[in-house]
Design an enzyme around this catalytic site. Structure first.
Site, PDB file in Angstrom:
ATOM      1  N   CYS A   1     -28.564   6.151  35.691  1.00  0.00           N
ATOM      2  CA  CYS A   1     -28.621   5.528  34.510  1.00  0.00           C
ATOM      3  C   CYS A   1     -29.391   6.189  33.405  1.00  0.00           C
ATOM      4  CB  CYS A   1     -29.556   4.361  34.917  1.00  0.00           C
ATOM      5  SG  CYS A   1     -29.232   3.383  36.297  1.00  0.00           S
TER       6      CYS A   1
ATOM      7  N   GLY B   1     -23.981   5.876  32.403  1.00  0.00           N
ATOM      8  CA  GLY B   1     -24.031   4.609  32.999  1.00  0.00           C
ATOM      9  C   GLY B   1     -22.853   3.686  32.255  1.00  0.00           C
TER      10      GLY B   1
ATOM     11  N   ASN C   1     -34.517   4.731  35.971  1.00  0.00           N
ATOM     12  CA  ASN C   1     -33.525   5.416  36.364  1.00  0.00           C
ATOM     13  C   ASN C   1     -33.952   6.362  37.493  1.00  0.00           C
ATOM     14  OD1 ASN C   1     -31.364   7.249  36.313  1.00  0.00           O
ATOM     15  ND2 ASN C   1     -32.096   8.854  34.911  1.00  0.00           N
ATOM     16  N   GLY C   2     -33.282   5.978  38.570  1.00  0.00           N
ATOM     17  CA  GLY C   2     -33.766   6.766  40.114  1.00  0.00           C
ATOM     18  C   GLY C   2     -33.163   6.001  41.125  1.00  0.00           C
TER      19      GLY C   2
ATOM     20  N   TYR D   1     -23.583  18.358  35.802  1.00  0.00           N
ATOM     21  CA  TYR D   1     -22.570  17.466  35.431  1.00  0.00           C
ATOM     22  C   TYR D   1     -22.966  16.199  34.634  1.00  0.00           C
ATOM     23  CZ  TYR D   1     -19.341  13.357  36.024  1.00  0.00           C
ATOM     24  OH  TYR D   1     -18.578  12.291  35.988  1.00  0.00           O
TER      25      TYR D   1
END
Length: 535
Positions: A2, A31, A105-106, A261
């Site tokens: 995210c 996201g 995020n995670g 990435y």
């Protein structure tokens, strides 16, 4: 995976929503499943708009104009825990205590015991399968224990310290306390990125921004970017900024896949330029490519990157090997990132919608294709077939990352080991599976070296997808088996069909959507969601 964002403007009459919208657009690569903004306006009232879809689809000028307030939190989501349901779009909200909004995020790895605690001890209702809602309620429960009518920074630090001691896994969070300020914190291992920046406000004072990546600060005119340290919390009000490392001593281990990435090349994460790290990956990969091509007796005519992430590395590799570099694939920029699309069939279908091979660059040539990584092999296999269809004579496939053989449990959608093309396969078997003459992988020491050279203070990285070693501990075969059963592609598809391009059970959901933890779209239940107002 995210993207999170928070803004506090010094002028209380200013509107933060337009800048949050622009910032989320810059984080769209993190996201593409859902987007949301919650702002805080006069008298501490929250204003919310969130839904499934890309940033440009969820928001328009009218919706942004209805998000009043000079501070706010934004979020873009690709789900790894929970589903793609409307109810799990972030930021999440709880009204008690004080009114709190959070974007996360995670991924947490001890959700079962945390849910049990919420139910049996804290008596707080968790309405979705999202671990982000769980994390928010842990924080809220810790604040509730103060029993105070008004809290201060010390109370917030104490609540976050207790959260860090309780919650295991990866989390980078931006939260907002009604009428108080914005809060950022990061797990003790620093697995997921988040930082902050500032700028002088127009009428005096200072504006602040928190974001997953530094590119948002650059584009929005903020400077003095500073990463939030592992185990650190930052509290920002209009009066002051307070920073404190709350849980020191854990191994700092940012996820190396951010550099391979996920992150934009123009971002700097934990003092490492993503662009320069990818240049270094290309340089170090060139030595391995040269060695293996010589051993196999293969002559390469041209180096072609798989757009977009691998371009920097591919160009550096081509220059080192003194080979022509060509753009052999033309990309349709209106198709999302295939790796983070849910469903194998959807990923496969979208590869050819996303890329077109130019015969001029392939016909009759021995081609070295360079990509950032090979995950499931779906994209790689389709790309290789496209190259063959336009006449490539031989194809060598080089990956900037080592073989990905293990699940990611910290927020990247690699849940099932059996879905990974490198799992239980040799390099020769992988080459046969994706249809190439030779596959060449970056070695793990070289990948680590490519990143660590740019910031030697980082002692280690989370490389669990390559090694199966999880920096937080607490991940065993039983946990991984349960995770795979819950989150593999087949489990996702069983949630239901699709509606208007959405996936994973949207057809079973109330079309009025979600408005906070109570999932109601009207003002009497939860937090009103302006996305569902008539235009």
């Amino acid at each position: 995976m995210c993207g999170i964002l928070g803004i506090l403007l010094h002028n209380p009459d200013a509107h933060a929503a337009p800048e949050i919208y622009e910032g989320l657009s810059l984080l769209q690569h993190r996201g593409q499943d859902a987007a949301g903004i919650v702002t805080c306006g006069p008298k501490g009232r929250f204003y919310q708009c969130k839904a499934n879809g890309m940033v440009r689809d969820v928001f328009d000028a009218l919706k942004i104009s209805q998000l009043f307030g000079s501070m706010g939190v934004g979020h873009v989501r690709y789900p790894t825990a929970g589903s793609s349901a409307h109810a799990e779009a972030q930021p999440f909200y709880v009204n008690s205590p004080y009114g709190i909004v959070m974007g996360h995020n995670g991924n947490l790895i001890n959700t079962s015991e945390l849910r049990l605690f919420m139910d049996h001890d804290a008596h707080r209702h968790i309405n979705t399968d999202s671990d982000s809602e769980l994390l928010l309620n842990i924080f809220a429960n810790n604040l509730q224990k103060t029993g105070k009518f008004r809290i201060n920074e010390e109370d917030i630090f104490a609540a976050i310290r207790a959260l860090m001691a309780t919650c295991k896994g990866a989390y980078a969070c931006v939260a907002m306390l009604a009428g108080f300020g914005i809060i950022g914190f990061r797990d003790p291992n620093g697995i997921r990125p988040v930082g902050l920046a500032s700028r002088p406000a127009a009428g005096g004072g200072t504006d602040y921004l928190m974001s997953s990546e530094s590119v948002v600060a650059d584009a929005s005119g903020f400077a003095e970017w500073s990463d939030i340290a592992p185990g650190e919390a930052v509290i920002i009000t209009r009066q002051r900024i307070s920073r404190r490392v709350l849980l020191p001593g854990s191994a700092f281990a940012p996820d190396i896949f951010e550099y391979v990435y996920f992150a934009r090349p123009d971002s700097v994460l934990d003092g490492i330029s993503v662009y320069r790290s990818r240049m270094a990956m290309g340089e170090l990969l060139s030595y391995e490519v040269e060695r293996q091509l010589k051993a196999k007796g293969i002559q390469v005519d041209v180096v072609i990157p798989v757009p977009d992430t691998s371009r920097v590395a591919a160009l550096e590799l081509a220059q080192r090997l003194k080979l022509p570099y060509r753009e052999g694939f033309v990309k349709n920029r209106y198709v999302g990132r295939t790796f983070i699309m849910p469903g194998q069939q959807m990923r496969k279908k979208n590869v050819r919608r996303k890329l077109n091979a130019m015969a001029l660059e392939f016909a009759g040539k021995n081609v070295l294709l360079v990509d950032d990584s090979i995950v499931r092999g779906t994209t790689s296999k389709e790309i290789v077939q496209m190259a063959k269809d336009v006449g490539a004579a031989k194809i060598v496939f080089a990956s900037c990352a080592p073989p990905i053989r293990y699940s990611n449990v910290y927020g990247i959608d690699m849940p099932s080991r059996t879905e990974l093309v490198a799992h239980s396969r040799s390099n020769e078997a992988i080459a046969a599976e994706i249809g190439v003459d030779l596959v060449i992988y970056q070695t793990l020491p070289d990948l680590v070296r490519a990143c660590r050279t740019l910031n030697p203070r980082i002692g280690q990285f989370d490389c669990s997808v390559f090694t199966g070693e999880y920096v937080t501990g607490g991940v065993d075969d039983k946990y991984l088996a349960g995770l795979e059963k819950l989150r593999n592609d087949n489990a996702k598809l069983k949630l239901g069909g699709t509606v208007s391009g959405a996936v994973n059970g949207e057809s079973h959901e109330d079309p009025t959507g979600c408005s906070g933890p109570m999932n109601g779209a009207d003002d009497t239940i939860g937090l009103h969601n302006s996305f569902y107002e008539r235009r």
